[in-house]
Structures are given as C-alpha cells and as structure tokens.
Write a protein that holds these residues in place. Structure first.
Motif, PDB file in Angstrom:
ATOM      1  N   ASP A  44     139.419   2.808  23.988  1.00 56.82           N
ATOM      2  CA  ASP A  44     140.552   2.925  22.959  1.00 56.82           C
ATOM      3  C   ASP A  44     141.153   1.799  23.656  1.00 56.82           C
ATOM      4  N   ASP A  45     140.305   0.305  23.646  1.00 54.73           N
ATOM      5  CA  ASP A  45     140.982  -1.254  23.938  1.00 54.73           C
ATOM      6  C   ASP A  45     141.445  -2.141  22.942  1.00 54.73           C
ATOM      7  N   GLU A  46     141.956  -2.592  22.452  1.00 49.34           N
ATOM      8  CA  GLU A  46     141.790  -3.483  21.784  1.00 49.34           C
ATOM      9  C   GLU A  46     140.858  -4.439  22.015  1.00 49.34           C
ATOM     10  N   GLY A  47     140.857  -5.170  23.178  1.00 45.90           N
ATOM     11  CA  GLY A  47     140.263  -6.301  23.610  1.00 45.90           C
ATOM     12  C   GLY A  47     138.531  -5.392  24.291  1.00 45.90           C
ATOM     13  N   ALA A  48     138.594  -5.153  23.969  1.00 49.58           N
ATOM     14  CA  ALA A  48     137.488  -3.857  24.745  1.00 49.58           C
ATOM     15  C   ALA A  48     136.097  -4.032  23.425  1.00 49.58           C
ATOM     16  N   ILE A  49     137.412  -3.570  22.223  1.00 51.85           N
ATOM     17  CA  ILE A  49     137.007  -3.001  21.393  1.00 51.85           C
ATOM     18  C   ILE A  49     136.002  -4.387  20.269  1.00 51.85           C
ATOM     19  N   ARG A  50     137.024  -5.294  20.199  1.00 50.44           N
ATOM     20  CA  ARG A  50     137.107  -6.952  19.735  1.00 50.44           C
ATOM     21  C   ARG A  50     135.165  -6.879  20.689  1.00 50.44           C
ATOM     22  N   VAL A  51     135.448  -7.611  21.708  1.00 50.20           N
ATOM     23  CA  VAL A  51     134.178  -8.148  22.558  1.00 50.20           C
ATOM     24  C   VAL A  51     133.054  -7.394  22.100  1.00 50.20           C
ATOM     25  N   ALA A  52     133.483  -5.996  22.119  1.00 47.96           N
ATOM     26  CA  ALA A  52     131.988  -5.160  21.944  1.00 47.96           C
ATOM     27  C   ALA A  52     131.297  -5.551  20.381  1.00 47.96           C
TER      28      ALA A  52
ATOM     29  N   GLY B   4     131.321  -1.935  35.850  1.00 47.08           N
ATOM     30  CA  GLY B   4     130.456  -1.752  34.211  1.00 47.08           C
ATOM     31  C   GLY B   4     129.677  -0.855  34.459  1.00 47.08           C
ATOM     32  N   ILE B   5     128.802  -0.725  33.374  1.00 47.76           N
ATOM     33  CA  ILE B   5     127.682   0.372  33.399  1.00 47.76           C
ATOM     34  C   ILE B   5     126.840  -0.443  32.766  1.00 47.76           C
ATOM     35  N   VAL B   6     125.023  -0.496  33.060  1.00 48.43           N
ATOM     36  CA  VAL B   6     123.967  -0.757  32.120  1.00 48.43           C
ATOM     37  C   VAL B   6     122.921   0.185  32.064  1.00 48.43           C
ATOM     38  N   THR B   7     122.749   0.819  31.392  1.00 47.31           N
ATOM     39  CA  THR B   7     121.325   1.455  31.602  1.00 47.31           C
ATOM     40  C   THR B   7     120.526   0.546  30.336  1.00 47.31           C
ATOM     41  N   ILE B   8     118.980   0.652  30.979  1.00 46.48           N
ATOM     42  CA  ILE B   8     117.925   0.071  30.132  1.00 46.48           C
ATOM     43  C   ILE B   8     117.044   1.315  30.045  1.00 46.48           C
ATOM     44  N   GLY B   9     116.099   0.910  29.167  1.00 44.48           N
ATOM     45  CA  GLY B   9     114.611   1.823  28.953  1.00 44.48           C
ATOM     46  C   GLY B   9     115.565   2.175  27.142  1.00 44.48           C
ATOM     47  N   ASN B  10     113.984   1.997  26.275  1.00 41.43           N
ATOM     48  CA  ASN B  10     113.047   1.857  25.032  1.00 41.43           C
ATOM     49  C   ASN B  10     113.582   3.085  24.965  1.00 41.43           C
ATOM     50  N   GLU B  11     114.023   4.101  25.742  1.00 41.16           N
ATOM     51  CA  GLU B  11     113.884   5.931  25.404  1.00 41.16           C
ATOM     52  C   GLU B  11     115.026   6.128  25.160  1.00 41.16           C
ATOM     53  N   LEU B  12     116.152   4.876  25.528  1.00 42.63           N
ATOM     54  CA  LEU B  12     117.672   5.369  25.432  1.00 42.63           C
ATOM     55  C   LEU B  12     117.779   5.164  24.258  1.00 42.63           C
ATOM     56  N   ILE B  49     118.725  -7.257  28.492  1.00 39.04           N
ATOM     57  CA  ILE B  49     118.899  -7.225  30.025  1.00 39.04           C
ATOM     58  C   ILE B  49     120.177  -8.447  30.447  1.00 39.04           C
ATOM     59  N   ARG B  50     119.925  -9.372  30.214  1.00 38.91           N
ATOM     60  CA  ARG B  50     120.123 -10.711  30.440  1.00 38.91           C
ATOM     61  C   ARG B  50     122.209 -10.816  29.950  1.00 38.91           C
ATOM     62  N   TYR B  55     127.780  -9.705  29.784  1.00 36.90           N
ATOM     63  CA  TYR B  55     128.558  -9.704  29.070  1.00 36.90           C
ATOM     64  C   TYR B  55     129.983  -8.498  30.174  1.00 36.90           C
ATOM     65  N   CYS B  56     128.637  -7.915  30.920  1.00 37.40           N
ATOM     66  CA  CYS B  56     129.047  -6.263  31.607  1.00 37.40           C
ATOM     67  C   CYS B  56     129.654  -7.141  33.007  1.00 37.40           C
ATOM     68  N   MET B  57     129.356  -8.697  33.296  1.00 35.71           N
ATOM     69  CA  MET B  57     129.719  -8.684  34.833  1.00 35.71           C
ATOM     70  C   MET B  57     130.966  -9.839  34.394  1.00 35.71           C
ATOM     71  N   SER B  58     131.086  -9.712  32.854  1.00 38.95           N
ATOM     72  CA  SER B  58     132.736 -10.631  32.199  1.00 38.95           C
ATOM     73  C   SER B  58     133.541 -10.160  32.304  1.00 38.95           C
ATOM     74  N   MET B  59     133.419  -8.500  32.041  1.00 42.34           N
ATOM     75  CA  MET B  59     134.080  -7.687  32.072  1.00 42.34           C
ATOM     76  C   MET B  59     134.521  -6.648  33.457  1.00 42.34           C
ATOM     77  N   SER B  60     133.759  -7.020  34.453  1.00 41.37           N
ATOM     78  CA  SER B  60     133.488  -5.335  36.073  1.00 41.37           C
ATOM     79  C   SER B  60     134.201  -6.861  36.950  1.00 41.37           C
ATOM     80  N   ASP B  61     134.373  -5.938  37.735  1.00 44.59           N
ATOM     81  CA  ASP B  61     134.246  -6.506  39.423  1.00 44.59           C
ATOM     82  C   ASP B  61     132.970  -6.252  39.504  1.00 44.59           C
ATOM     83  N   ALA B  62     132.447  -5.263  39.597  1.00 41.23           N
ATOM     84  CA  ALA B  62     131.275  -4.658  39.837  1.00 41.23           C
ATOM     85  C   ALA B  62     130.818  -3.894  38.538  1.00 41.23           C
TER      86      ALA B  62
END
Lengths: 418, 418
Positions: A44-52, B4-12, B49-50, B55-62
């Motif tokens: 629940d974060d405005e920036g995160a919602i906008r980017v997503a 950040g978390i990225v889960t990959i799979g058509n089934e998901l 995936i790319r 996107y995930c790396m832009s928001m996370s340290d790991a």
C-alpha cells in the motif's frame, strides 16, 4: 487480449497472506481465452502502485487491480491511481446514499471515514459490490481499460466474473472468438493418476485445452475450447467431456458450479427421501455441508454429533455391550449408529461416521485415520472401512466427502432401478 | 534492504497453479527485517523475464528469481537472464558430473537434455540444490545481487533460507534490523469502526506499523515493529498492544495463531467443564469448529443438529406446546434447546442456536437472519436475539462465531469470580 493483474496490499508482500486473487483472476482470464502477461503484487504505497500500474499497462490491453479500497488509512489505491493519472477525486452521492442505507440495514453505526468508500477518480464507471461495502470502478486510459475492485477474495470472486469480464468482453467485440468451458469435479483419485489415465487422449487434436486444479479433497478438471462459433466450441467440449467421463466416471461427482452436497440434496429432494446423520469423527461437518444447501430442512431430519459413548447410547441406541466389545471406532458401532439415527429420526436413510481424526488416539490396530462409514436404509446397512493418512482437519474433510459420495452412489443406484 | 521477487512460469500466470513461492519468500524476507517492494509473476517468455527483472531491480537491492531452471524446452530462465545482461553461457563440468552421479544414484536414465541444468551465465556463483537436480546461482549486477533458484516449492523452501538468506545477510551486514509482530483477532465490530477507535493512537510515534486484515467473520489487527534490537522491537509491540487492548478489549478473542474455537476449548479444558451443543440454523458448524481442536472429545459430550420439530422433541425435550405457541425460531425454543441438550448430555453447559439462515423462510416478524442463541448452565439460561443480514453461509458463520464468543465470555466471567 492481454490482461495484466496488480494486487495491492502490505499483507500480500509481507508473506502474511497468500495472494489467492492473482491466481483466481489469472485462471478466469485464461478461461476466457485471454493471456496474462504479468501479475504484480505491491504494498500500500503510492509510488509502488504508480510504477506497477505503468509497467502492467505497458504489457497489457486491460488491467485488473485489487485491494486498498477499504475505509481505513492504509487503503490508498484510489488516491494513488488518481495521482498517477492526474485525476481529481469526487464523492459519488448515490454510492454514498447506498452505503449509508447498507449500514442502516445491517444495524451498523455509520462513521464518517466510511464516506471514503464513495470517493472515486473523475470519469470512472462504478462497479456495484453485491457482497461488501467497497465499490469498484472502471477507468479508461490510452485506449486501455483498468478495472479496480476490492481485495477481499469473496468480493473478487463475485465482482470480477460478474462485472469485469463482461465489460472486458464488450471492449473486444471485434475478437469474435467464442469460449466454452466445462469443469468436471472428481474425488478419490490423485492428480498424477488422472494425468496418467488421460494421457491416452489427445486433447490437442480435439481442439480443447485441459487443466487440473486440485482443491482438497477434490480435483477439478477444466476443459476449454476457443473457436469462431459457439456451436463449434460446444461440440468440441462435448467430445472431450465424453472422453474424460468414459475414463474417470467412477470418480466424477459434479460439474461446473455444482457441489457434492448440492448434488446429494437434489437427489434426496427429487426422490422425496429423508435423512438423519450420526457423526463422530466428522464432528458435524457432514450436516454443516448439507445445511449450506438452501432448503435442506426438507430432507434433513436431524444430525447427531455423538462424541461420547453416553450420547451414542442416549441418542442412537447403540448398546453398551457393543461399545465395550468392539470399541467406539468399529464397523459394529458405525452400523448401529446409522441404524439408530435412521430409526429414531423416522427417516428413510441413516448415515454415520466413526473414526480417529488424530493427531492422537491411534493404536497399532486402529491407527489415526481409521474410519468407518455406514449407510442404513431400513432393509440393509452398508459399512465401509477406510484408512486415511492426513492431519485432523483433512481427515475430517475427506471422511465427509467419502460419506457424501457413498450416499450419492446409493441414491443414483436406486434411481437406476426405477 | 529491499528484496524484490520474480516468479517465472506459464503455470503461475494461467491460474493453473497457485504461486506459493512468492508468499513464502516474502514472509522469509520480512522476518529478516527486509522489505519486499514488489513481487512479479511472468510466463516463460524471454521478453517478459527481461522486463520484469529490470523493473524489479529498479525497486530493490536484491532480487530472488524462481522457476524455469528445468531440463525441458520451456525452461528458459537462464538463457533470458544471460541475454538480458549480455553474458555468455558455459557448462560447469563439476555440476555436470554431480548431476550424472545423482541420476546414477537414483537409478534414472540420463538423457542429454539434462545437461542443460549444468549451463550457467559466466561469472555466477552456483548454489547447490540439496533436494533436486536444478542448481541455482548468484549473479551480481550494478551493485545488486540476484539469486536464481528452481521453482519447485520444496526446493525453494530449502535453498532460499539455507543458501540465499545468508548471502543476502552478508551483503548487508551493516543493516541489522530486527522485526517483531503481533496479530490481534477481533469479532463483532467493523474494520472502519476499529480504524476510527484507533485513530486516537499515534502508532507512528510508538514506532509501530498497523494493518487490518478482514477475514469474515473476524478482523485481524497486525502490529509490526522494526528496529535495531530484539528488545526494543518487543517493547514497542507491547506498548502498542496495550493501547489496542485498552480500546477494543470486548471485541478481542485471540492472538497470533490462536483461534476462537481453540480458545474456547482451552478454557473448557482448564475449567474441567463439559459442553453439549444443540444447533438448528448453524447446522453442525459449531461442533465442526470445536472438533477441529485436537482433544475436543474431553469436553464435547454431544452435538445435536435439530432441524425438524420432531428432533427437537426427541433429542432435546422441547415441548410440542412451546413449538406451536412460539415457533421453532424463538427465544423460548432456544432456551429449551440449550437446557434440554445440557440435561440430556449430563453436561455443565448447553449451547443452542435457532434461526433463519435464508435465503427463504423469513417473515415480516422474523426476517431472514433472525437468530436466537442460548447458553444454559443449570442455574440460569441466557438468551440473545440477533438480526444478521448476510447470505446463508455467512449467516451460519457469524452465528457460530457469536455463539462461541458468548461461550468464551461466560467462561472468562466465571474465571474472574474464582
């Protein structure tokens, strides 16, 4: 069409809650013949919602957003969306009036923070919530359509199929393909075994997709056909359904929205038969399931949860001798419970369970999961012995499932002789 | 640290499988005191995936990436990552030897497509898989660390805590925050009302985050504190909990993993009291809930689902006259049901429900949702009248909840007089 999903909520992203909305929506969209290119969960974060939202819209033709529409301070989805798209917020007076009316009907005290749930970004089309107080809305942006609904799973499960899918469908009327699907519900067989048995069928040749969705204690097999005409889609599904039914008939208990308890209730009502239930290890779960069916008072005369030996004697006329000689968890006691509850209830049928749900109470001779299920019709009493191997709740669930399936088979067998 | 978390799979992303890895990893990271800013699911598609990684790396340290490391054609995670970062692929001979050894040990036939699982992007540090054949790896890029592991939940549940968390922790030895949380469960009050009552408390000043999680018929209030020491975190939570408890005491029925039925069961067992339950509109749901608690046979003597008037007479000694004069859904009948089941069961307490669950059966005088709940202790019988306004299943659920809360309050009141 590509439909992206954004689920919003601190609880999703802290691991506190399993996000079931994403998979529910993904499945629903897939069944329509649409693809889901991405599902994103953010706090629940405005920036995160906008980017997503921006990321999701870049990959999709339509987006479903869930969560953060409640009345509390941490619910900021609408404010975040308005900020992201540069929209002003307004209060919808008719929604406000509806909310106040709802509170009045439920005898709830109206507090002013609830008015937040009548606030929307300008230009949206609201979506009524048939089961809760947070309304949703549609928003159009850059030729894409965004549906925003509350995050409570029971509300998602009503609003997305009933309100969102039809609007998405209209958006794409140019895509003239027709989708037909059929859900076949099975019990008493593993997913791996179903997969193995159905490996002989080439669903691709039939033009049908097949998916397996286990939901203990049942497994759903879903057939989906997508083609230019409704007639063609229905024909393909029919053919595929016949293949599945031929190979797995004995495990199938219902189709589509039907439930096992609903099927049993319908059979009992049609045949004008009455039922009395005596439960030990299922603890009331069988009658709880049967009484979820509206109108069940027509056939359900009584239920008895006979947890103590005394109650088995008092309510079911199980004799002291049999309890002592064979033990409460035994074929003999199950039979007397079914016969006793039937006779005492003056019913056509008596159904009974006795067993060891666990985690303690097992012995070498009768380990945890030992269950006896009996069905009496006044002429004969049929009893079966099972050895389940789950935890307490699942042992109860599979016992209730098995008992209802025994009853269903009995009722269908009778019908076959009519 | 943000993970950040990225889960990959058509089934998901087709709804075929519920993605449990995201919530498992999110919880694990949250417990370390790290925040999860986003969790993304994408199909087995190189472009998707790319974009998700970027996107995930832009928001996370790991970042933790799961899925798509198997031997089959649709497993393309490693190729997609190598392409995204411009890395060449190589075969790790020691991993290859280990894989072949593993196949031999398990008496599996080696096929050449399995060699794909020994192929990695250059410069990675491999992660051994203690329970499966797909190894994972760490990759460093732009000062961020990416952990890639297979998507099988049992492998994620070993490799992430055992191998990924320690490496992430070393990366951030400077950040040593500790997290403490407390879940408070309430019933009989709306989320909005809780929010309004707690508005007077400044949780920010206390250094505590607060979240509301409604799960019908209960609402969970979750307090979370993150700080440098465990002691400090616990103290903050304690202070915040006292504030919540002072203001909402009457609605609180349990904490953390405890359930209402578990709390009632504990109170009954501690006080060595026995219980008999007579249910009409709840149809067995009360005893179903109580018998979910292991050891409930110690206090639960019997349950009766008295759906017919005949069963109310036979099993509960409710008189014909009272049924005729007041109707089955009445205070008088609820009282006689509670007293009857208590006396017949020879128990300390008798609990009874009668009402109109719906959708039909209501009248002007007694609309759908009219419910009477009675509790008898042999000396006096207390009965309350409710007007619920939900659908059938929810009316049953809220009636069972209210009945168990009445019982809990009675048991706690007794304790206060000891």
């Amino acid at each position: 069409m590509k439909v992206g999903i954004v689920t919003i909520g601190n609880e999703l992203i802290s691991g506190k809650t399993q996000d079931t909305n994403s998979s529910f929506i993904a499945r629903l969209m897939t069944v329509q013949g649409w693809r889901v290119p991405v599902a994103i969960s953010v706090p629940d974060d405005e920036g995160a919602i906008r980017v997503a939202l921006s990321y999701c819209m870049s990959m999709s033709d339509a987006v479903v957003v869930t969560g953060g529409l409640g009345p509390t301070l941490d619910d900021i989805t609408t404010a975040a969306i308005a900020a992201a798209f540069g929209l002003t917020l307004y209060t919808d007076e008719s929604v406000l009036a509806n909310l106040k009316e709802r509170f009045k009907n439920f005898h709830l005290k109206w507090t002013d923070n609830n008015a937040k749930q009548a606030v929307f970004p300008e230009g949206v089309e609201t979506i009524e919530n048939p089961v809760g107080s947070a309304w949703g809305y549609f928003l159009k942006k850059d030729g894409k359509i965004i549906a925003v609904v509350p995050g409570v799973p029971s509300e998602v499960q009503r609003m997305v199929p009933e309100s969102v899918v039809p609007v998405f469908r209209r958006k794409l009327e140019t895509e003239t393909s027709y989708i037909e699907s059929r859900t076949i519900k099975l019990s008493g067989i593993t997913e791996a075994r179903i997969d193995q048995i159905l490996a002989a069928v080439n669903f691709g040749t039939l033009g049908v997709d097949i998916g397996f969705y286990p939901s203990f204690p049942e497994i759903q097999v879903v057939l989906t056909a997508r083609c230019a005409s409704e007639k063609e889609a229905k024909e393909r599904i029919k053919k595929a359904e016949i293949c599945v039914t031929e190979k797995l008939r004995q495990y199938i208990f219902a189709y589509d929205q039907d439930t096992l308890e609903g099927t049993v209730a319908k059979l009992l009502s049609e045949k004008k038969l009455t039922l009395a239930v005596a439960e030990s290890c299922t603890g009331g779960l069988i009658t709880d399931r049967l009484t979820d069916v509206p109108g069940s008072s027509v056939f359900l005369e009584r239920g008895v949860v006979a947890y103590s030996n005394e109650s088995k004697k008092d309510l079911l006329d199980v004799s002291e001798d049999v309890l002592r000689d064979y033990g409460a968890v035994s074929e003999q006691v199950a039979v007397l419970m079914a016969e006793g509850v039937r006779r005492r209830g003056g019913c056509d049928l008596g159904l009974a369970t006795t067993g060891i749900a666990g985690p303690t109470g097992g012995t070498d001779e009768k380990p945890v999961g030992t269950v006896f299920i009996a069905l009496a019709d006044g002429t004969r009493t049929h009893c079966r012995h099972f050895s389940f191997r789950w935890g307490r709740r699942r042992n109860k669930a599979i016992t209730s499932q098995t008992a209802l399936i025994m009853l269903k088979r009995y009722l269908e067998g009778e019908r076959a002789h009519e």
